[in-house]
Design a protein around this motif. Structure first.
Motif, mmCIF file in Angstrom:
data_model
loop_
_atom_site.group_PDB
_atom_site.id
_atom_site.type_symbol
_atom_site.label_atom_id
_atom_site.label_comp_id
_atom_site.label_asym_id
_atom_site.label_seq_id
_atom_site.Cartn_x
_atom_site.Cartn_y
_atom_site.Cartn_z
ATOM 1 N N GLU B 175 -2.925 -3.005 -3.096
ATOM 2 C CA GLU B 175 -3.391 -3.537 -1.808
ATOM 3 C C GLU B 175 -2.381 -4.536 -1.275
ATOM 4 O O GLU B 175 -1.816 -5.329 -2.027
ATOM 5 C CB GLU B 175 -4.740 -4.253 -2.010
ATOM 6 C CG GLU B 175 -5.835 -3.316 -2.474
ATOM 7 C CD GLU B 175 -7.013 -4.063 -3.102
ATOM 8 O OE1 GLU B 175 -6.954 -5.321 -3.166
ATOM 9 O OE2 GLU B 175 -7.965 -3.393 -3.531
ATOM 10 N N GLN B 176 -2.177 -4.475 0.060
ATOM 11 C CA GLN B 176 -1.322 -5.477 0.688
ATOM 12 C C GLN B 176 -2.154 -6.738 0.894
ATOM 13 O O GLN B 176 -3.290 -6.657 1.357
ATOM 14 C CB GLN B 176 -0.780 -4.964 2.021
ATOM 15 C CG GLN B 176 0.634 -4.443 1.873
ATOM 16 C CD GLN B 176 1.212 -3.903 3.157
ATOM 17 O OE1 GLN B 176 0.618 -3.004 3.749
ATOM 18 N NE2 GLN B 176 2.356 -4.423 3.551
ATOM 19 N N THR B 177 -1.600 -7.884 0.545
ATOM 20 C CA THR B 177 -2.290 -9.157 0.747
ATOM 21 C C THR B 177 -1.454 -10.007 1.704
ATOM 22 O O THR B 177 -0.335 -9.621 2.059
ATOM 23 C CB THR B 177 -2.428 -9.919 -0.589
ATOM 24 O OG1 THR B 177 -1.098 -10.243 -1.046
ATOM 25 C CG2 THR B 177 -3.132 -9.068 -1.633
ATOM 26 N N ALA B 178 -1.997 -11.166 2.073
ATOM 27 C CA ALA B 178 -1.259 -12.067 2.958
ATOM 28 C C ALA B 178 0.065 -12.464 2.323
ATOM 29 O O ALA B 178 1.091 -12.580 2.992
ATOM 30 C CB ALA B 178 -2.099 -13.298 3.265
ATOM 31 N N ALA B 179 0.050 -12.639 0.983
ATOM 32 C CA ALA B 179 1.245 -13.132 0.298
ATOM 33 C C ALA B 179 2.112 -12.012 -0.255
ATOM 34 O O ALA B 179 3.192 -12.271 -0.775
ATOM 35 C CB ALA B 179 0.833 -14.066 -0.828
ATOM 36 N N TRP B 181 1.472 -8.360 -2.522
ATOM 37 C CA TRP B 181 0.812 -7.177 -3.067
ATOM 38 C C TRP B 181 -0.156 -7.542 -4.190
ATOM 39 O O TRP B 181 0.053 -8.493 -4.935
ATOM 40 C CB TRP B 181 1.856 -6.191 -3.592
ATOM 41 C CG TRP B 181 2.633 -5.556 -2.478
ATOM 42 C CD1 TRP B 181 3.789 -6.025 -1.936
ATOM 43 C CD2 TRP B 181 2.276 -4.381 -1.766
ATOM 44 N NE1 TRP B 181 4.190 -5.210 -0.911
ATOM 45 C CE2 TRP B 181 3.277 -4.177 -0.795
ATOM 46 C CE3 TRP B 181 1.222 -3.474 -1.843
ATOM 47 C CZ2 TRP B 181 3.249 -3.105 0.101
ATOM 48 C CZ3 TRP B 181 1.192 -2.403 -0.973
ATOM 49 C CH2 TRP B 181 2.201 -2.224 -0.011
ATOM 50 N N ARG B 182 -1.231 -6.737 -4.286
ATOM 51 C CA ARG B 182 -2.183 -6.875 -5.392
ATOM 52 C C ARG B 182 -2.300 -5.521 -6.087
ATOM 53 O O ARG B 182 -2.545 -4.503 -5.439
ATOM 54 C CB ARG B 182 -3.556 -7.308 -4.887
ATOM 55 C CG ARG B 182 -4.641 -7.296 -5.983
ATOM 56 C CD ARG B 182 -5.923 -7.926 -5.498
ATOM 57 N NE ARG B 182 -5.692 -9.328 -5.196
ATOM 58 C CZ ARG B 182 -6.426 -10.028 -4.318
ATOM 59 N NH1 ARG B 182 -7.423 -9.456 -3.652
ATOM 60 N NH2 ARG B 182 -6.157 -11.303 -4.104
ATOM 61 N N ASP B 191 -1.463 -10.302 -8.732
ATOM 62 C CA ASP B 191 -0.902 -10.575 -7.415
ATOM 63 C C ASP B 191 0.588 -10.920 -7.523
ATOM 64 O O ASP B 191 0.993 -11.665 -8.429
ATOM 65 C CB ASP B 191 -1.623 -11.762 -6.767
ATOM 66 C CG ASP B 191 -2.933 -11.304 -6.122
ATOM 67 O OD1 ASP B 191 -3.271 -10.111 -6.274
ATOM 68 O OD2 ASP B 191 -3.599 -12.138 -5.485
ATOM 69 N N GLU B 193 4.426 -11.402 -4.882
ATOM 70 C CA GLU B 193 5.053 -11.281 -3.559
ATOM 71 C C GLU B 193 5.670 -9.902 -3.396
ATOM 72 O O GLU B 193 5.719 -9.344 -2.308
ATOM 73 C CB GLU B 193 6.179 -12.315 -3.423
ATOM 74 C CG GLU B 193 5.702 -13.704 -3.089
ATOM 75 C CD GLU B 193 6.878 -14.667 -3.106
ATOM 76 O OE1 GLU B 193 7.920 -14.333 -2.497
ATOM 77 O OE2 GLU B 193 6.750 -15.737 -3.745
#
Lengths: 385, 377
Positions: B175-179, B181-182, B191, B193
């Motif tokens: 999953e793409q996250t704000a920071a 990748w997860r 998590d 970057e």
């Protein structure tokens, strides 16, 4: 003088297929010889054997008097320049040129100076710090040449080195190569399928057909005195007709080929089947006014009508249909007097001189001897040898 | 949940080398491995450490790799069983001799110490060679190593630098996250970057998790191991007609296998039909192997790409998402240098020109390189 390179009856077979079929060639010191032929003629395989990438099935490769057939690539003292200039992408231009010196354990103190010198020889002074990705195709090919020159080989093999470059750059690079080669005096064997490139660059051109050398001579001789029909057709444009010898006396031949009568120097038996050839640039055209048609135009001449003109820049290629129905090409200078009148539909008289006619052994039944074809094909050193 | 600067998916030699170099550049890294370290291709490949007979686009990278191999054991502080005693590629047929000549011409601009030798020269170097080989390509600076030990050495060295290596952690979702990748696994979420797909034959399935089609498939290989024997040969040996590779380990076992790739099966099982084929290949190229007892066998999976060249670089439209996979059976030797250059790229944002030919974007545009080119020609 000992030749730089001698190929003696060189043969390469792959299974039943003979790719190189008894090649004899001698290249003198400081000479630039082109190995010219269509793809599949065996020229690349010949070069690979000289370089050591392929083992001969027979024959010898002699470099400066030593048979190198059994030596590995890096012990042959031969420099190689390729179509793909394949530089190390992570090394600068200077780093690429230095690579071979480092591999050969050249003293550290010597390397920088020799690299600078080699880059200067190919007009790359001051660009040594550039990475290959920052260089144009022509600059990369110059670095590839410097990489070879820095090792100071006395023989350099070039395998279609400019074929990845655009037309204009190719012309610049080949004239630069010629200048560098003559200045430094190294011997070069240049493989190409481009007859124009071979003619422009070489001391001698070795024309190859189906594994054999069919003619080895100076470019102008190969062009005007081709040894075989294949050479005549492969090099430049040719008006080529099959004919029969009608009379032979005192080194002069009269030949009838289709509806045309020819006179030329040569020796062949009466009744022999021959091919006759004249280059388009040796055919002169003159407009024929109405009522000036007259009778027989005589030998080495034909009347006809212009069916097509093609501008080549400085010249113009004119296609005629002769009154006998033959297709004849003439190349005229665009700037010549009267050139503007030579347009399609115009009737003209075409003439050519007997000295420009080449008579070739047609290899058909009844032919007797090749009108000097054999002598011209001999692979001897030019002049001084 | 755990976090690191970089999440590396795949605990093979590529992932472990990458983590080792990332941690050496002050970045934290977590390696997620669905089974065990080196369990797939990395522990089961032929072990060749070879420069010659490669595509010219890959050769400079391989030459850079060979500069690193001799010092690797000392650097990692663990054995690799690296032996630099040459590579021999044997040819029995004229067609294969022609391919060897072609490769030799390809690699000539790079001044490699590789040469074409005839049958007599070959038998002086490798008296063990069978009667059918008529020529060979020889490169003295090539060699072989133990792939499982080398992978383990990178894993241990990465751990010492602070990398976490999670085994039994199969990635189910990305999953793409704000920071950044997860990675979601059965064992938890991770998590980072940056995420790097170094999953070998599993790379395409991971690509599918982010809607990217990576042209990489798994291909099964079969390997057999003999009892220990007195030293027979020390080169890494391949035969393009028998389709064989063979090397003798420092402890005397001969490891050999079949270069035929089976794209229909994956996995580690030993299939009698494959084992027989590998044995026949060995007897064809190196008949004296008939005297030795086979004591063990394994299957392995290679990650083969569409053009048989690796995919190394970021994926279009996915910031912070890199792939390094598809090495098509010639990636083991390259892993030490690829891990280093990829770590530089991720940390400093600069791609080494050595990696330029392997841009995954070549499959979404024009301009492919093709390691099979001369077969088609």
């Amino acid at each position: 003088m000992r030749p730089e390179l001698e190929l003696r009856n060189l043969v390469r077979r792959y299974g039943d297929e003979t790719v190189v079929d008894g090649v004899d060639l001698t290249v003198g010191k400081g000479e630039l010889v082109s190995l010219l032929g269509p793809s599949g003629c065996g020229k690349t395989t010949t070069l690979r054997m000289i370089a050591g990438f392929a083992k001969p099935s027979g024959g010898q490769i002699v470099v400066r008097g030593e048979d190198v057939s059994a030596l590995p690539v890096h012990r042959r003292g031969v420099g190689l320049v390729f179509q793909s200039y394949a530089l190390f992408p992570h090394l600068s231009a200077a780093g690429n040129v230095a690579f071979g010196l480092k591999r050969r354990r050249t003293p550290r103190g010597e390397i920088a100076g020799r690299v600078r010198e080699a880059l200067a020889k190919v007009q790359m002074d001051g660009l040594g710090d550039r990475m290959p990705a920052q260089l144009s195709g022509g600059q990369q090919q110059r670095v590839a040449l410097a990489r070879v020159l820095v090792l100071e080989p006395s023989l350099i093999l070039l395998d279609e080195p400019f074929s990845n470059l655009d037309a204009l750059l190719r012309e610049t690079m080949r004239s630069e190569l010629r200048t560098i080669q003559q200045r430094l005096g190294f011997t070069a064997l240049f493989v190409t399928h481009d007859q124009e490139e071979a003619m422009a660059l070489s001391d001698r051109v070795a024309v190859m057909e189906r594994g054999r050398l069919v003619q080895v001579d100076r470019p102008e001789v190969v062009y005007h005195r081709p040894a075989t029909r294949f050479v005549a057709e492969f090099i430049g444009r040719a008006n080529l007709f099959a004919g029969t010898v009608e009379a032979a006396a005192g080194g002069e031949l009269a030949v009838r080929a289709a509806a045309l009568r020819w006179q030329a120097a040569g020796t062949a038996a009466r009744g022999a089947a021959v091919d006759v050839m004249v280059r388009p640039d040796c055919v002169a055209l003159a407009p024929v006014a109405a009522g000036e048609e007259g009778g027989d135009p005589g030998p080495n001449a034909a009347r006809g009508e212009i069916v097509q003109t093609e501008y080549l820049g400085s010249g113009c290629l004119v296609t005629l249909r002769t009154d006998g129905g033959e297709r004849l090409l003439a190349e005229i200078r665009t700037a010549a007097d009267g050139a503007a009148e030579l347009v399609p539909g115009r009737r003209v008289l075409a003439r050519w001189a007997a000295r420009d006619v080449r008579v070739l052994d047609a290899g058909r039944a009844g032919a007797e001897g090749g009108a000097e074809a054999g002598a011209a094909a001999a692979a001897a050193l030019p002049g001084a040898s | 949940m755990a976090a690191a600067d970089v999440i590396v998916i795949g605990g093979g030699i590529g992932g472990c080398a990458l983590a080792y170099h990332l941690c050496g550049r002050g970045r934290s890294a977590i390696v997620l491995e669905r089974r065990g370290v080196g369990d797939a291709g990395s522990g089961r490949n032929a072990g060749g450490v070879r420069q010659q007979a490669r595509h010219p686009a890959e050769l400079p990278l391989a030459m850079a790799a060979i500069e690193r191999w001799p010092g690797l054991e000392r650097e990692l502080g663990a054995p690799t069983e690296y032996v630099q005693r040459g590579n021999l590629v044997l040819a029995q047929s004229e067609a294969s001799v022609r391919r060897l000549e072609q490769r030799l011409a390809w690699q000539a601009p790079f001044d490699l110490d590789s040469e074409l030798i005839d049958g007599a020269q070959l038998r002086r170097l490798l008296p063990f060679a069978g009667p059918r080989a008529r020529a060979a390509l020889h490169c003295a600076s090539d060699g072989h190593a133990n792939p499982l030990l080398t992978t383990a050495a990178f894993a241990a060295a990465a751990r010492r630098r602070g990398a976490r290596i999670e085994t039994g952690a199969e990635v189910r979702a990305l999953e793409q996250t704000a920071a950044g990748w997860r990675a979601v696994t059965d064992r938890g979420r991770y998590d980072g970057e940056v995420v790097v797909n170094v999953a070998g034959a599993g790379a395409a399935a991971l690509g599918a998790l982010v809607d990217r089609s990576l042209p990489i498939v798994g291909a099964r290989t079969q390997t057999l191991v003999t009892e220990r024997a007195a030293p027979l040969f020390d080169q890494f040996v391949q035969d393009w007609d028998a389709k064989l590779f063979a090397r003798q380990t420092v402890s005397g076992n001969v490891i050999f296998g079949d270069l035929t790739e089976d794209y229909l099966l994956a996995g580690r099982q030993v299939r009698p039909a494959d084992a027989v084929r590998a044995a026949r290949a060995a007897l064809d190229a190196l008949p004296a192997l008939a005297e030795l007892q086979v004591i063990r066998a394994w299957g392995g999976t290679l990650d083969v790409s569409l053009d048989r060249m690796p995919l190394i670089g970021p994926l279009d439209g996915l910031p912070g998402h890199f792939v390094s996979a598809g090495s098509s059976g010639h990636g083991f030797a390259l892993a030490p240098v690829v891990g280093e250059l990829l770590a530089d790229w991720i940390v400093a944002g600069r791609r080494s020109p050595l990696l330029a030919p392997f841009d995954p974007a070549r499959f979404s545009s024009t301009g492919t390189v093709d390691n099979n080119a001369e077969q088609a020609a």
